[in-house]
Design a protein around this motif. Sequence first.
Motif, mmCIF file in Angstrom:
data_model
loop_
_atom_site.group_PDB
_atom_site.id
_atom_site.type_symbol
_atom_site.label_atom_id
_atom_site.label_comp_id
_atom_site.label_asym_id
_atom_site.label_seq_id
_atom_site.Cartn_x
_atom_site.Cartn_y
_atom_site.Cartn_z
ATOM 1 N N ARG A 80 57.075 0.637 27.314
ATOM 2 C CA ARG A 80 55.842 0.091 27.566
ATOM 3 C C ARG A 80 54.613 0.697 27.427
ATOM 4 N NH1 ARG A 80 55.776 -5.549 26.600
ATOM 5 N NH2 ARG A 80 57.810 -6.336 26.966
ATOM 6 N N ALA A 81 54.617 2.070 28.250
ATOM 7 C CA ALA A 81 53.576 2.916 28.282
ATOM 8 C C ALA A 81 53.463 3.719 27.130
ATOM 9 C CB ALA A 81 53.698 3.744 29.478
ATOM 10 N N GLY A 82 54.147 3.836 26.222
ATOM 11 C CA GLY A 82 54.057 4.521 25.024
ATOM 12 C C GLY A 82 54.598 5.866 25.010
ATOM 13 N N ALA A 87 56.259 12.126 18.224
ATOM 14 C CA ALA A 87 55.039 13.108 18.665
ATOM 15 C C ALA A 87 54.172 13.237 17.323
ATOM 16 C CB ALA A 87 55.777 14.467 18.820
ATOM 17 N N VAL A 88 52.763 13.520 17.626
ATOM 18 C CA VAL A 88 51.910 13.397 16.242
ATOM 19 C C VAL A 88 51.169 14.958 16.540
ATOM 20 C CG1 VAL A 88 50.101 12.488 15.350
ATOM 21 C CG2 VAL A 88 51.721 10.953 16.243
ATOM 22 N N LEU A 89 51.068 15.539 15.549
ATOM 23 C CA LEU A 89 50.354 16.659 15.646
ATOM 24 C C LEU A 89 48.842 16.558 15.499
ATOM 25 C CD1 LEU A 89 50.555 19.902 15.748
ATOM 26 C CD2 LEU A 89 50.760 19.962 13.349
ATOM 27 N N ILE A 90 48.343 17.226 16.577
ATOM 28 C CA ILE A 90 46.786 16.973 16.514
ATOM 29 C C ILE A 90 46.202 18.474 16.132
ATOM 30 C CG2 ILE A 90 44.690 16.186 17.796
ATOM 31 C CD1 ILE A 90 46.627 14.546 19.534
ATOM 32 N N ARG A 91 45.550 18.438 15.036
ATOM 33 C CA ARG A 91 45.051 19.661 14.597
ATOM 34 C C ARG A 91 43.659 19.967 15.087
ATOM 35 N NH1 ARG A 91 47.998 21.621 10.267
ATOM 36 N NH2 ARG A 91 49.407 20.206 9.260
ATOM 37 N N GLU A 92 43.533 21.346 15.541
ATOM 38 C CA GLU A 92 42.121 21.634 15.966
ATOM 39 C C GLU A 92 41.129 21.488 15.028
ATOM 40 O OE1 GLU A 92 42.344 25.342 18.130
ATOM 41 O OE2 GLU A 92 44.247 24.775 19.219
ATOM 42 N N PRO A 93 39.904 21.317 15.160
ATOM 43 C CA PRO A 93 38.911 21.288 14.368
ATOM 44 C C PRO A 93 38.415 22.651 13.707
ATOM 45 C CG PRO A 93 37.963 20.644 16.358
ATOM 46 C CD PRO A 93 39.549 20.822 16.420
ATOM 47 N N GLU A 94 38.401 22.907 12.526
ATOM 48 C CA GLU A 94 38.151 24.072 11.941
ATOM 49 C C GLU A 94 36.786 24.472 12.463
ATOM 50 O OE1 GLU A 94 38.807 24.535 7.683
ATOM 51 O OE2 GLU A 94 40.535 23.163 7.755
ATOM 52 N N SER A 95 36.725 25.687 12.800
ATOM 53 C CA SER A 95 35.436 26.460 13.076
ATOM 54 C C SER A 95 34.478 26.404 11.933
ATOM 55 C CB SER A 95 35.654 27.848 13.917
ATOM 56 O OG SER A 95 36.193 28.716 12.783
ATOM 57 N N GLU A 96 33.095 26.514 12.221
ATOM 58 C CA GLU A 96 32.181 26.476 11.107
ATOM 59 C C GLU A 96 32.093 28.092 10.450
ATOM 60 O OE1 GLU A 96 28.401 25.328 12.342
ATOM 61 O OE2 GLU A 96 29.361 23.430 13.002
ATOM 62 N N THR A 97 32.533 29.028 11.319
ATOM 63 C CA THR A 97 32.539 30.571 10.503
ATOM 64 C C THR A 97 33.948 30.598 10.148
ATOM 65 O OG1 THR A 97 33.022 31.426 12.811
ATOM 66 C CG2 THR A 97 30.837 31.204 12.129
ATOM 67 N N LYS A 98 34.144 31.630 9.005
ATOM 68 C CA LYS A 98 35.367 31.769 8.666
ATOM 69 C C LYS A 98 35.366 33.125 8.944
ATOM 70 C CE LYS A 98 35.520 28.457 5.025
ATOM 71 N NZ LYS A 98 36.134 27.897 3.962
ATOM 72 N N GLU A 99 36.746 33.686 8.701
ATOM 73 C CA GLU A 99 37.150 34.967 9.350
ATOM 74 C C GLU A 99 36.537 36.001 8.462
ATOM 75 O OE1 GLU A 99 41.478 35.436 9.676
ATOM 76 O OE2 GLU A 99 41.759 33.748 10.636
ATOM 77 N N GLY A 100 36.435 35.803 7.151
ATOM 78 C CA GLY A 100 35.800 36.910 6.240
ATOM 79 C C GLY A 100 34.228 36.840 6.445
ATOM 80 N N GLN A 101 33.663 36.076 7.083
ATOM 81 C CA GLN A 101 32.412 36.118 7.282
ATOM 82 C C GLN A 101 31.934 36.689 8.443
ATOM 83 O OE1 GLN A 101 31.079 31.975 6.628
ATOM 84 N NE2 GLN A 101 31.501 32.040 4.380
ATOM 85 N N GLY A 102 32.571 37.511 9.198
ATOM 86 C CA GLY A 102 32.284 38.320 10.450
ATOM 87 C C GLY A 102 32.232 37.194 11.791
#
Length: 105
Positions: A80-82, A87-102
Amino acid sequence: MNSTDEQSVSSTSQDGKLARWLVIAALCAMLAGAVALGYLGWFSTDHDVPESGYVALVLGVVFSLIVGIGLMALVFYSSRAGYDEPAVLIREPESETKEGQGGPR
């Protein structure tokens, strides 16, 4: 539908009924055997069970019932409690800065 289709459907349903009756007959035979063995085991001895034996029997039955009821309650609660959902994979939000941009590594 032609006659061959009707014959195959009726033979399949008759096979299912026969299998069902065979299972019921086998289970009834096992029940009769268990009852016969229980009767023979109960009345084949002249020894009396002491009071401590009956107390141990009652405590064992009560403890088994408590454990069984408790486990079934936990199964019901988790359903009843679920907690039983897949299981569901919850992805982390992508950061605004990328690895190649410092950005931080």
